[in-house]
Design an enzyme around this catalytic site. Structure first.
Site, PDB file in Angstrom:
ATOM      1  N   GLY A 101       0.869  -1.176   0.000  1.00 58.17           N
ATOM      2  CA  GLY A 101       0.000   0.000   0.000  1.00 58.17           C
ATOM      3  C   GLY A 101       0.906   1.226   0.000  1.00 58.17           C
ATOM      4  N   ASN A 159      -3.070   2.440 -10.096  1.00 56.89           N
ATOM      5  CA  ASN A 159      -3.518   1.680  -8.930  1.00 56.89           C
ATOM      6  C   ASN A 159      -3.436   0.208  -9.313  1.00 56.89           C
ATOM      7  OD1 ASN A 159      -4.573   1.777  -6.180  1.00 56.89           O
ATOM      8  ND2 ASN A 159      -6.429   0.890  -7.024  1.00 56.89           N
ATOM      9  N   LYS A 160      -3.792  -0.651  -8.385  1.00 55.46           N
ATOM     10  CA  LYS A 160      -3.690  -2.098  -8.595  1.00 55.46           C
ATOM     11  C   LYS A 160      -4.312  -2.529  -9.914  1.00 55.46           C
ATOM     12  CE  LYS A 160      -1.919  -4.360  -6.553  1.00 55.46           C
ATOM     13  NZ  LYS A 160      -0.534  -4.756  -6.867  1.00 55.46           N
ATOM     14  N   ASP A 213      -1.512   4.577  -6.350  1.00 52.67           N
ATOM     15  CA  ASP A 213      -0.086   4.441  -6.039  1.00 52.67           C
ATOM     16  C   ASP A 213       0.721   5.611  -6.569  1.00 52.67           C
ATOM     17  OD1 ASP A 213      -1.236   1.579  -6.031  1.00 52.67           O
ATOM     18  OD2 ASP A 213       0.604   1.554  -4.840  1.00 52.67           O
TER      19      ASP A 213
HETATM   20  O1  MRU Z   1       0.603  -4.058  -4.506  1.00 59.54           O
HETATM   21  P1  MRU Z   1      -0.040  -3.328  -3.352  1.00 59.54           P
HETATM   22  O2  MRU Z   1      -0.843  -4.203  -2.455  1.00 59.54           O
HETATM   23  O3  MRU Z   1       0.950  -2.462  -2.622  1.00 59.54           O
HETATM   24  O4  MRU Z   1      -1.054  -2.342  -4.081  1.00 59.54           O
HETATM   25  C1  MRU Z   1      -1.792  -1.449  -3.311  1.00 59.54           C
HETATM   26  C2  MRU Z   1      -2.730  -0.641  -4.077  1.00 59.54           C
HETATM   27  O5  MRU Z   1      -2.841  -0.695  -5.286  1.00 59.54           O
HETATM   28  C3  MRU Z   1      -3.507   0.366  -3.275  1.00 59.54           C
HETATM   29  O6  MRU Z   1      -4.773   0.555  -3.803  1.00 59.54           O
HETATM   30  C4  MRU Z   1      -2.745   1.693  -3.308  1.00 59.54           C
HETATM   31  O7  MRU Z   1      -1.440   1.516  -2.864  1.00 59.54           O
HETATM   32  C5  MRU Z   1      -3.403   2.708  -2.501  1.00 59.54           C
HETATM   33  S1  MRU Z   1      -3.094   2.429  -0.804  1.00 59.54           S
HETATM   34  C6  MRU Z   1      -3.844   3.534   0.165  1.00 59.54           C
END
Ligand code: MRU
Length: 346
Positions: free
Chosen positions: A48, A248-249, A238
């Protein structure tokens, strides 16, 4: 909503909740060195964007301490900072935290104490920023409730919750505040293949907070939108570029497309540390992390008989796999941005 994702200890170690084991095992790990912080970020014990940034801030304090013992402290410190920066490429909070610590180190002769105190400040700032995101997003949910007088159905992707930050989360922050204020909310939780942050993490923290929610397969969101079962989509980010494109993811973009087609508002929640004004065109220039294909070919779950975590293969061993971990949603698909300073329209 604070899940103690990260906490500094009096002996200058840092405790982090090991998110690889959730929702089945609640276990903390201790970070003592910059290498520990790099491993925790790269292997996603912490993940995150905001939490990655805060972990990196502590990593920089350790880097300063370790560099003092090297023959070439300055050069070694810079090389540790570069190593830390390469641990995950998409979340800009990582580089943001490193740059802030590098600037402080230059003023304070690489003092461990100064960098440690700054990391603690950044931790406190993140919780406060997420609380402000809650306040800025709350009116959106209040408005839907005033209009429909029914439970507000929010769809979210991945985990942009308290687990992705120091407290409150970003996308979940307005949901927690609405729930606390008695507005009926229900969250559709995308499972978020391949690492299942939705099924493992968002579901776990919503359950802990008593927020009604339902886990769905990643492919179900469009159908639910067509059925009128989604009032608003809120995700985290991100990295948000100067033109409003948001990384984002992986899979977020498809949700934005489906929301647009169904006239459903699509919001991105993020703190200032996620904005990257140096990138003019997000779609073109935000770096996308490619993770191990094992996250696609295999899946982790809880073996109830053996009471243990198990990883099993899903795909034929002869099949190739690919694992781009993020996508970029163009600004034209984003209704607005819930930030720590305001509620913004593109
Ligand atoms: O790969 P991750 O679990 O770090 O991905 C996280 C995300 O995509 C979240 O939606 C993003 O970091 C926002 S966190 C507040």
């Amino acid at each position: 909503m604070n899940l103690n994702t990260i906490s500094p200890n009096p002996d200058f170690t840092v405790s982090v909740l090991d998110q690889r084991l959730l929702p089945h095992v609640e276990q903390y790990e201790i970070l003592r060195t910059v290498e520990d912080c790099i491993e925790a970020i790269a292997d996603m014990w912490v993940r995150g964007a905001p939490l990655i940034g805060v972990t990196a801030a502590f990593g920089m304090a350790y880097a300063a301490r370790e560099a003092q013992e090297n023959e070439h402290p300055e050069g070694y410190f810079q090389s540790l900072a570069s190593h830390l920066a390469s641990s995950r490429p998409t979340a800009v909070n990582l580089q943001w935290a490193i740059d802030r610590q590098l600037a402080l180190a230059a003023q304070k002769e690489m003092s461990f104490e100064a960098l440690w105190d700054e990391a603690v400040t950044m931790l406190e700032e993140d919780a406060a920023a997420c609380r402000r995101i809650a306040e800025h997003g709350l009116p959106l949910l209040q408005a839907i409730f005033s209009q429909t007088k029914k439970t507000v159905n929010v769809l979210t992707h991945c985990n942009a919750g308290a687990l992705a930050t120091v407290a409150w989360g970003t996308a979940t922050a307005p949901v927690y505040l609405a729930h606390a204020q008695g507005i009926p909310v229900h969250v559709w939780v995308d499972e978020t293949r391949p690492r299942n942050q939705g099924a493992h993490l968002t579901a776990w923290e919503l359950a802990k907070a008593g927020v009604p929610h339902t886990v769905i397969s990643d492919n179900a969101g469009g159908h639910l939108m067509q059925q009128g079962k989604v009032d608003i989509v809120i995700t985290g980010a991100d990295r948000v570029a100067a033109n409003g494109d948001a990384a984002n993811k992986i899979g977020t973009y498809l949700k934005a497309l489906a929301a647009k087609d169904n006239d459903i508002p699509f919001y991105i929640a993020y703190p200032e540390s996620t904005l990257d004004a140096s990138i003019a065109d997000g779609l073109r220039d935000i770096p996308i992390e490619e993770r191990s294909t094992e996250e696609v070919t295999h899946i982790q779950g809880w073996d109830e008989e053996a009471a243990a975590l198990r990883t099993v293969r899903l795909t034929p061993s002869a099949s190739a796999a690919a694992n781009p971990a993020f996508d970029v949603t163009p600004a034209r698909l984003i209704t607005g941005y819930i930030t720590d300073s305001e509620l913004l329209r593109p």
